[in-house]
Design a protein around this motif. Structure first.
Motif, short mmCIF file in Angstrom:
data_model
loop_
_atom_site.label_atom_id
_atom_site.label_comp_id
_atom_site.label_asym_id
_atom_site.label_seq_id
_atom_site.Cartn_x
_atom_site.Cartn_y
_atom_site.Cartn_z
N MET A 504 44.51 53.03 -4.16
CA MET A 504 43.15 52.89 -3.63
C MET A 504 42.37 54.20 -3.71
O MET A 504 41.39 54.38 -2.99
N GLY A 505 42.81 55.11 -4.55
CA GLY A 505 42.07 56.34 -4.74
C GLY A 505 42.55 57.45 -3.82
O GLY A 505 43.55 57.32 -3.10
N PHE A 506 41.80 58.55 -3.83
CA PHE A 506 42.17 59.75 -3.10
C PHE A 506 40.98 60.20 -2.26
O PHE A 506 39.83 60.07 -2.68
N VAL A 507 41.27 60.75 -1.09
CA VAL A 507 40.20 61.07 -0.16
C VAL A 507 39.81 62.54 -0.15
O VAL A 507 38.65 62.89 0.12
N SER A 508 40.75 63.44 -0.46
CA SER A 508 40.46 64.87 -0.37
C SER A 508 41.64 65.68 -0.87
O SER A 508 42.73 65.13 -1.09
N PRO A 509 41.47 67.00 -1.03
CA PRO A 509 42.64 67.84 -1.31
C PRO A 509 43.50 67.98 -0.06
O PRO A 509 43.04 67.73 1.06
N GLU A 510 44.75 68.38 -0.25
CA GLU A 510 45.60 68.66 0.89
C GLU A 510 45.07 69.89 1.63
O GLU A 510 44.47 70.78 1.03
N GLU A 511 45.33 69.96 2.94
CA GLU A 511 44.61 70.91 3.78
C GLU A 511 45.24 72.29 3.87
O GLU A 511 44.57 73.24 4.30
N TYR A 512 46.51 72.48 3.49
CA TYR A 512 47.19 73.71 3.91
C TYR A 512 46.59 74.98 3.32
O TYR A 512 46.52 76.00 4.01
N ILE A 513 46.11 74.95 2.10
CA ILE A 513 45.45 76.14 1.55
C ILE A 513 44.08 76.34 2.21
O ILE A 513 43.69 77.46 2.54
N ILE A 514 43.38 75.24 2.39
CA ILE A 514 42.05 75.32 3.02
C ILE A 514 42.15 75.90 4.43
O ILE A 514 41.37 76.78 4.82
N GLU A 515 43.13 75.44 5.19
CA GLU A 515 43.30 75.93 6.56
C GLU A 515 43.76 77.37 6.58
O GLU A 515 43.34 78.16 7.43
N GLN A 516 44.63 77.73 5.65
CA GLN A 516 45.14 79.10 5.61
C GLN A 516 44.03 80.10 5.31
O GLN A 516 44.00 81.20 5.86
N MET A 517 43.07 79.68 4.47
CA MET A 517 41.96 80.57 4.12
C MET A 517 40.75 80.39 5.02
O MET A 517 39.79 81.16 4.93
N LYS A 518 40.78 79.32 5.86
CA LYS A 518 39.65 78.99 6.73
C LYS A 518 38.37 78.77 5.90
O LYS A 518 37.29 79.27 6.21
N LEU A 519 38.51 77.98 4.83
CA LEU A 519 37.39 77.67 3.96
C LEU A 519 36.50 76.61 4.59
O LEU A 519 36.98 75.71 5.30
#
Length: 589
Positions: A504-519
């Protein structure tokens, strides 16, 4: 509820053709399919015509796909082909879109290809037919095929079509490579929005642009025209790229040619991202992916596999040791179906299913594992399979299940069946939202005798047995209203299922890099970076592809990778200029 007996379980029947003989010799085909379908195939699928032989004068000969004529003049060796109106003449481009019909490259017979994992595409057209198809390009004053309505990377389509028509193949690959880093990928897996915007398609069938693209790049590889391009100089800047899918590879290729030192980090054991593990081998043969990766490596790009940045290495450490950092993480968080009994054993996401299967296939000739396969994979063999969700990923799950010898297969689509032609609300040059039969659907039709798709249906709950194993699911028919999709009362239906695949598709990238960098992220949890600028909320960090724009096409990933490379190059040049200015001030002091 039960389904019809599987056609994978019938005794052998008399041979009809080499492909049909292999099909019927398999110990698992039903009498219903074997007898009825075998006879129909004997009538409807005649043997392929022989290849074009040496031509004698005054002869009418059949080539790979076209009837080719030669005059009785001994010095005339120019082929003449049959036009749409039945006349015979030399191939002419001036009225090509009027004189010749669209003739796309065929797929292999579905009753042959379901027994192997090789590419579904046939060998393609001979040179005469390829010239005929190139002659259909209208050389439009405004080629919509290469504008924002068509090709996202603005391929110079009329130019290389004309060069193929003239037999100037080497010049054609030079024009193709000016805008497309990986035409061997888009020529296989792209849905071809360029053809949806082709002007010829306004009143007739579009030009076979996708086939032409693939023919050009494969001819270039065969002729030895695709060779390493070693940058003449190096800037001294170091760029790190996290993710080796099409966006990451395109950015790496561009930045390397600009003279920057590029290192690509990939958490899997092979480079390619979804090109390697997300798209099945029968759609994109992995040797072709590796061929391009090897070329990029020869050109100076460093690839590091098995490196899960954000887990194995703090992404901030990587950033501190890079002049610029590009995040090409993809959109890898799948959309789930949170309904009762979701925890039943036998429900899997599409990428779980496809990736494990592809790793299983990547073995060497002596049986030694060539990938980090742990020995497990999700098998559809002998199972009632339901794929929830359409699109390319759903089709790939269907094709993979067929090659596993599934017992039965059904594909659920939430929306109603599309029309057979454009609706008034879907005018040219928009992408045509029309009914079509993809390779997986054709394979199910050939083996089971019916299209696997069920439209306008919503899954309301799963069913499991006392051991927690999946045994089925329940659906409701739906209707589309101004308020959204609504279930129809009284339309409840129970379906048997041993394996359900969520595509059914994909909703977003996984969060761990985003959270680690606080993007910063947008409202859909994608990395926030403006299209055309690609800079994130942290200086020197850029985002490209699906992790920025959301789930999209390979060709859009290439577009973003190329655009991000330009943005990174501009950023590094500005840093260089500022550094020189600062040195000048210090000299004055």
């Amino acid at each position: 509820p039960t389904r019809a007996p599987t056609p994978w379980s019938t005794p052998p029947l008399p041979p009809l053709s080499p492909g049909m003989r292999r099909f019927l010799a398999h110990p698992a085909l039903s009498r219903r399919l074997g007898a009825d379908l075998g006879r129909s195939l004997a009538v409807s699928s005649p043997a392929a015509p022989p290849p074009l032989p040496v031509v004698a004068r005054g002869f009418s000969l059949v080539g790979n796909k076209h009837e080719v004529w030669r005059d009785e003049n001994d010095t005339d060796n120019v082929p003449k082909v049959t036009r749409r109106d039945g006349t015979v003449a030399e191939i002419d481009k001036h009225r090509g879109f009027v004189d010749y019909v669209r003739n796309p490259d065929p797929y292999r017979n579905p009753l042959e290809r379901v027994f192997d994992w090789q590419e579904i595409n046939d060998d393609g057209h001979d040179e005469v037919e390829r010239t005929v198809q190139a002659a259909r390009c209208m050389d439009c004053g405004t080629p919509f095929c290469q504008t924002h309505t068509g090709c996202p990377i603005n391929n110079l389509i009329p130019e290389w079509n004309d060069l193929v028509y003239k037999g100037q193949w080497q010049e054609a690959i030079e024009r193709l490579h000016k805008t497309n880093n990986f035409p061997e990928f888009t020529g296989r897996v792209c849905p071809a929005p360029c053809e949806g915007a082709c002007v010829a398609g306004l009143i007739d069938s579009p030009v076979t642009i996708k086939n032409m693209e693939y023919a050009i790049i494969e001819r270039a590889w065969d002729e030895g025209w695709v060779v390493p391009r070693i940058p003449k100089y190096r800037t001294g800047f170091n760029v790190s790229i996290v993710g080796s899918g099409p966006a990451g590879l395109a950015a790496a290729d561009q930045l390397n040619q600009m003279g920057h030192k590029v290192t690509v980090y990939e958490r899997e054991d092979r480079i390619g991202g979804l090109l390697m593990y997300g798209i099945p081998n029968m759609k994109l043969e992995k040797g072709r992916v590796q061929r391009r990766v090897d070329l990029l490596e020869e050109e100076g790009i460093e690839f590091i596999t098995g490196a899960d940045i954000g887990r194995d290495l703090d992404v901030n450490v990587l950033r501190a040791n890079s002049d610029a950092l590009v995040l090409a993480l993809g959109s890898t968080k799948p959309r789930d179906l949170l309904i009762p009994d979701r925890d039943a054993k036998g429900i899997h996401f599409a990428m779980e299913f496809l990736t494990a299967n592809q790793k299983r296939l990547l073995t060497t000739a002596d049986g030694m594992l060539a990938s980090n396969w742990d020995g497990t994979y999700i098998s559809a063999e002998g199972k009632d399979v339901i794929v929830i969700g359409g699109g390319d990923t759903g089709t790939d799950c269907i094709g993979t299940s067929m090659r596993h010898r599934c017992k039965s297969i059904v594909n659920f689509e939430l929306m109603p069946q599309p029309p057979n032609s454009r609706a008034d609300s879907n005018p040219w040059p928009e992408w045509p939202k029309v009914f079509g039969v993809d390779y997986g659907h054709a394979e199910v039709q050939a083996v089971f005798g019916e299209d696997p798709r069920t439209y306008a249906v919503m899954t309301s709950k799963f069913l499991k047995d006392q051991e927690g194993n999946l045994k089925g699911l329940v659906t409701h028919e739906v209707q589309v209203t101004p308020e959204g999709v609504k279930p129809i009362p009284g339309s409840e239906k129970e379906w048997p299922a041993d394996l359900v695949i969520l595509a059914m598709g994909f909703v977003s990238p996984e969060e761990y890099i985003i959270e680690q960098m606080k993007l910063d992220v947008d409202q859909r949890s994608n990395i926030h970076a403006e299209y055309g600028d690609y800079r994130t909320s942290i200086e020197g960090v850029f985002a490209a592809g699906d992790c920025r724009r959301g789930q999209s096409l390979v060709v859009w990933a290439i577009n973003e990778g190329r655009g991000t490379a330009d943005a990174v190059d501009t950023y590094l040049n500005q840093r260089h200029s500022e550094s020189e200015d600062n040195i000048g001030v210090m000299d004055l002091l």
